[in-house]
Design a protein around this motif. Sequence first.
Motif, mmCIF file in Angstrom:
data_model
loop_
_atom_site.group_PDB
_atom_site.id
_atom_site.type_symbol
_atom_site.label_atom_id
_atom_site.label_comp_id
_atom_site.label_asym_id
_atom_site.label_seq_id
_atom_site.Cartn_x
_atom_site.Cartn_y
_atom_site.Cartn_z
ATOM 1 N N LEU A 115 -10.689 25.924 -99.973
ATOM 2 C CA LEU A 115 -10.267 24.728 -100.082
ATOM 3 C C LEU A 115 -9.150 24.345 -101.644
ATOM 4 O O LEU A 115 -8.896 23.486 -101.984
ATOM 5 N N ASN A 116 -9.651 24.858 -101.900
ATOM 6 C CA ASN A 116 -8.687 24.701 -103.706
ATOM 7 C C ASN A 116 -7.491 24.939 -104.126
ATOM 8 O O ASN A 116 -6.643 23.891 -103.989
ATOM 9 N N SER A 117 -7.127 25.709 -102.847
ATOM 10 C CA SER A 117 -5.776 25.603 -103.062
ATOM 11 C C SER A 117 -4.938 24.847 -102.062
ATOM 12 O O SER A 117 -3.905 24.195 -101.943
ATOM 13 N N TYR A 118 -5.740 24.664 -101.093
ATOM 14 C CA TYR A 118 -5.497 23.354 -100.646
ATOM 15 C C TYR A 118 -5.009 21.984 -101.138
ATOM 16 O O TYR A 118 -4.257 21.302 -100.732
ATOM 17 N N LEU A 119 -6.303 21.817 -102.048
ATOM 18 C CA LEU A 119 -6.193 20.609 -102.338
ATOM 19 C C LEU A 119 -5.057 20.501 -104.309
ATOM 20 O O LEU A 119 -4.297 19.825 -104.192
ATOM 21 N N MET A 120 -4.908 21.713 -104.183
ATOM 22 C CA MET A 120 -3.787 21.803 -105.452
ATOM 23 C C MET A 120 -2.623 21.518 -105.217
ATOM 24 O O MET A 120 -1.637 20.620 -105.387
ATOM 25 N N SER A 121 -2.418 22.117 -103.554
ATOM 26 C CA SER A 121 -1.417 21.859 -103.231
ATOM 27 C C SER A 121 -1.392 20.327 -102.503
ATOM 28 O O SER A 121 0.274 19.839 -102.756
ATOM 29 N N ALA A 122 -2.139 19.798 -102.219
ATOM 30 C CA ALA A 122 -2.538 18.017 -101.211
ATOM 31 C C ALA A 122 -1.722 17.322 -102.976
ATOM 32 O O ALA A 122 -1.002 16.144 -103.018
ATOM 33 N N ASP A 149 -0.249 18.224 -105.166
ATOM 34 C CA ASP A 149 1.481 18.325 -105.662
ATOM 35 C C ASP A 149 2.301 16.882 -104.134
ATOM 36 O O ASP A 149 3.390 17.320 -104.637
ATOM 37 N N LEU A 150 1.791 17.453 -103.485
ATOM 38 C CA LEU A 150 2.582 16.715 -102.285
ATOM 39 C C LEU A 150 2.365 15.620 -102.402
ATOM 40 O O LEU A 150 2.779 14.722 -101.522
ATOM 41 N N GLY A 151 1.378 14.913 -103.266
ATOM 42 C CA GLY A 151 0.938 13.624 -103.332
ATOM 43 C C GLY A 151 0.303 13.149 -102.551
ATOM 44 O O GLY A 151 0.550 12.128 -102.391
ATOM 45 N N MET A 152 -0.126 14.008 -102.086
ATOM 46 C CA MET A 152 -1.335 13.211 -101.104
ATOM 47 C C MET A 152 -3.090 13.336 -101.549
ATOM 48 O O MET A 152 -3.528 14.520 -100.584
ATOM 49 N N PRO A 153 -3.047 12.534 -102.635
ATOM 50 C CA PRO A 153 -4.532 14.090 -103.416
ATOM 51 C C PRO A 153 -6.106 13.124 -102.022
ATOM 52 O O PRO A 153 -7.454 14.045 -102.832
ATOM 53 N N ASP A 154 -6.198 12.346 -101.708
ATOM 54 C CA ASP A 154 -7.052 11.851 -100.538
ATOM 55 C C ASP A 154 -7.495 12.783 -99.718
ATOM 56 O O ASP A 154 -7.720 12.318 -98.085
ATOM 57 N N PHE A 155 -6.769 14.288 -99.261
ATOM 58 C CA PHE A 155 -6.488 15.087 -98.562
ATOM 59 C C PHE A 155 -7.529 15.524 -97.128
ATOM 60 O O PHE A 155 -8.693 15.177 -98.237
ATOM 61 N N GLU A 156 -7.814 15.386 -95.784
ATOM 62 C CA GLU A 156 -9.582 15.405 -95.521
ATOM 63 C C GLU A 156 -9.504 16.053 -94.692
ATOM 64 O O GLU A 156 -8.340 16.592 -93.891
ATOM 65 N N ILE A 157 -9.956 17.015 -94.420
ATOM 66 C CA ILE A 157 -11.077 18.039 -93.257
ATOM 67 C C ILE A 157 -11.849 17.756 -92.708
ATOM 68 O O ILE A 157 -12.403 17.565 -93.304
ATOM 69 N N SER A 158 -11.746 17.545 -91.479
ATOM 70 C CA SER A 158 -12.842 17.465 -90.097
ATOM 71 C C SER A 158 -13.850 16.618 -91.076
ATOM 72 O O SER A 158 -14.946 15.910 -91.464
#
Length: 135
Positions: free
Chosen positions: A61-68, A70-79
């Motif tokens: 999840l932390n790697s997903y957050l770091m990627s999000a 970096d891609l300008g989507m810090p509010d990324f949601e899962i479920s």
Amino acid sequence: MSKNDDRILELKKQIETKKKSISEKKVRFIPETNCVLNMDGMVINLNVCSDDALVLLLIRLNSYLMSAVDLGMPDFEISGYSVTAWIKDIKSKLEVSGLKKEESDLKKMESKLDKLLSDDKKTELEIDEITALLK
């Protein structure tokens, strides 16, 4: 009385001090999420995951957050919950689990020390305990 009794009693005091410090920082697991994570076609219930599985999930999840980020989507949601909420819940769950394990280890050590006390010292401690109750 055994020459080790004093050492044993000192160790028991140290264990009792550690147990008190654990109970003072006792953290309840109050999740921000529903604890059921749907990710990569899998349904993961945080309440039944082992600590090792939680650590791996936390890293993922932390790697997903770091990627999000970096891609300008810090509010990324899962479920339906933010990734940061999932990360907080997993960290909290691991902290509670760690405290329970530490408490269990201290109880085991205390039990071993109780068995090592001489019979005379055990009797003396029981008498002291009864005396204290009668006062």
